[in-house]
Design an enzyme around this catalytic site. Structure first.
Site, PDB file in Angstrom:
ATOM      1  N   TYR A 267     -10.142  -8.258  -3.111  1.00  0.00           N
ATOM      2  CA  TYR A 267      -9.510  -8.081  -4.418  1.00  0.00           C
ATOM      3  C   TYR A 267     -10.519  -8.352  -5.536  1.00  0.00           C
ATOM      4  O   TYR A 267     -11.608  -8.863  -5.287  1.00  0.00           O
ATOM      5  CB  TYR A 267      -8.334  -9.047  -4.572  1.00  0.00           C
ATOM      6  CG  TYR A 267      -7.137  -8.673  -3.746  1.00  0.00           C
ATOM      7  CD1 TYR A 267      -6.311  -7.621  -4.131  1.00  0.00           C
ATOM      8  CD2 TYR A 267      -6.838  -9.353  -2.581  1.00  0.00           C
ATOM      9  CE1 TYR A 267      -5.201  -7.274  -3.377  1.00  0.00           C
ATOM     10  CE2 TYR A 267      -5.732  -9.018  -1.816  1.00  0.00           C
ATOM     11  CZ  TYR A 267      -4.918  -7.977  -2.222  1.00  0.00           C
ATOM     12  OH  TYR A 267      -3.828  -7.631  -1.486  1.00  0.00           O
TER      13      TYR A 267
ATOM     14  N   SER B 291       0.825  -1.214   0.000  1.00  0.00           N
ATOM     15  CA  SER B 291       0.000   0.000   0.000  1.00  0.00           C
ATOM     16  C   SER B 291       0.856   1.260   0.000  1.00  0.00           C
ATOM     17  O   SER B 291       0.588   2.193  -0.753  1.00  0.00           O
ATOM     18  CB  SER B 291      -0.904   0.039   1.235  1.00  0.00           C
ATOM     19  OG  SER B 291      -1.936  -0.886   1.094  1.00  0.00           O
TER      20      SER B 291
END
Ligand code: NAD
Length: 376
Positions: A225, A132
């Site tokens: 996801y 991230s």
């Protein structure tokens, strides 16, 4: 003797980041470990040797041979692994599927390796999430590169020479990188539209002031996801997307599916339908790209459209990318260093899932299967 934590100078070609910045180096010192920095390690990121106060500065040979725990950004070479003490620890981004020979070398040398990219994306581990932190850098820099390559302004300008309309930027894939690209393009004054197959992203896109493109295709996968689209869904997506993309001045693509090649969302016909002078910034280039014409690592012009396929984007913002990565490392390693002793809790799911090799074994199942499958 205190644990020796080593920061090497990154050896991968073009890598400008460093695993620890001077501030985090000091915080490791407060945990009771001895921090050793290879001379010149932080220079390319904007941290001269003199900034690493309290750390020992070592030559390459000593940095490797006297390390208990080495923290790094990019994977080491096999030669570098072989310079480390047997049984020592290595922490970094390994992308094991691309470097099986390094994994085998670590296995043979009985290195305990922890892959930052394998840390599970659970709430507790958010502060350790290097995927991230580095994706945020990718999104920011991607939008800046789009603005730089565009043959027009991003913001609306009212001047004596007339009024200029703002650029239209379309972002495909609204994960961490995509959301940062949207925010950056908005700050530069562009009109931004975005699309993702996960419907949960609609609210996030709108909260940044961008318009969400609803193409009627939703593909939520496991663990937050996306899943791969069926052939029919792909066709539906492309038909609807083509009309929007024809209006874009800059198209930024970030779509990815974990463990797969980047999905090809922009076929040649879609590029042909784009405005002359439009730009595609393909931030999925590392996985082959979202546009069929992208050449990873190159900037090309085809059908009047500039197609930019940058690689290792975080390295192009090396100071902040390194600072964020260093904090991820600190948050990951601190619980393993009580009183300055290295005592990982092997039962902890964050630690257990991030181990790549240990005691001469490849512990991560998918990597083991891929490597042993390839050699059998
Ligand atoms: P990623 O890099 O795997 O993919 C980027 C984006 O591409 C995703 O949003 C995905 O939905 C999208 N995509 C895939 N196929 C597509 C297609 N055919 N068309 C359009 N878009 C497509 O994603 P990421 O940025 O790593 O984040 C993925 C998820 O993980 C998100 O839900 C995010 O909120 C979550 N996440 C959780 C944590 C945590 O809890 N620690 C941290 C980061 C991200």
């Amino acid at each position: 003797m205190a644990i020796r934590l080593t920061v090497p100078k990154e050896s991968a070609s073009g890598e400008r980041r460093v695993a620890l910045d001077p501030l985090v180096t000091g915080k490791f010192g407060q945990l009771g470990v001895t921090v050793q920095v290879e001379k010149g390690a932080g220079e390319a990121a904007g941290f001269p040797d003199s900034a690493y106060e309290g750390a020992s500065l070592l030559d390459t040979e000593a940095a490797y041979s006297q390390s208990d725990i080495m923290v790094r950004v990019a994977p080491p070479t096999v030669e570098e692994v072989n310079q480390l003490p047997e049984g020592s620890t290595l922490v970094g981004l390994f992308h094991a599927h691309r470097h099986p020979e390094v994994v085998r070398a670590m296995q043979e040398r009985r290195i305990q390796s922890f892959a930052m990219e394998l840390i599970p994306r659970i709430s507790r581990a958010q502060s350790m999430d290097a995927l991230s932190s580095q994706a945020a850098v990718v999104g920011y820099k991607g939008a800046i590169q789009g603005a730089d390559l565009a043959c027009r302004f991003f913001p609306m300008l009212t001047t004596a020479a007339g009024t200029i309309r703002p650029a239209k930027v379309i972002v495909i894939g609204a994960g961490v990188a995509g959301l940062q690209a949207i925010a950056t393009a908005k700050r530069l004054g562009a009109i931004v539209e975005a699309y993702d197959v996960r419907s949960a992203t609609k609210e996030q896109v709108e909260s940044l002031g961008a318009k969400f493109l609803d193409l009627g295709v939703s593909a939520e996968g496991e663990g937050g996801y996306a899943r791969e689209l069926t052939a029919e869904e792909k066709k539906q997506q492309q038909d609807a997307l083509g009309e929007f993309i024809a209006q874009a001045d800059v198209l930024i693509t970030t779509a990815a599916i974990p463990g797969r090649e980047s999905p090809k969302l922009v076929p040649e016909d879609m590029v042909k339908g784009m405005k002359s002078g439009a730009v595609i910034v393909d931030l999925a280039s590392e996985g082959g790209g979202n546009c069929v014409l992208t050449q990873p690592g190159e900037t090309i012009t085809q059908h009047g459209v500039i197609i930019h396929g940058p690689l290792n984007v975080p390295s192009q913002v090396p100071l902040h990318a390194s600072e964020m990565y260093a904090k991820n490392l600190l948050n990951f390693l601190t619980p393993m260093l009580p009183e300055g002793e290295f005592q990982p809790d092997w039962e902890d799911e964050v630690i257990a899932q991030s181990v790549l090799t240990r005691d001469g074994e490849i512990v991560h199942a998918a990597t083991r299967d891929a490597i042993q499958g390839a050699s059998s």
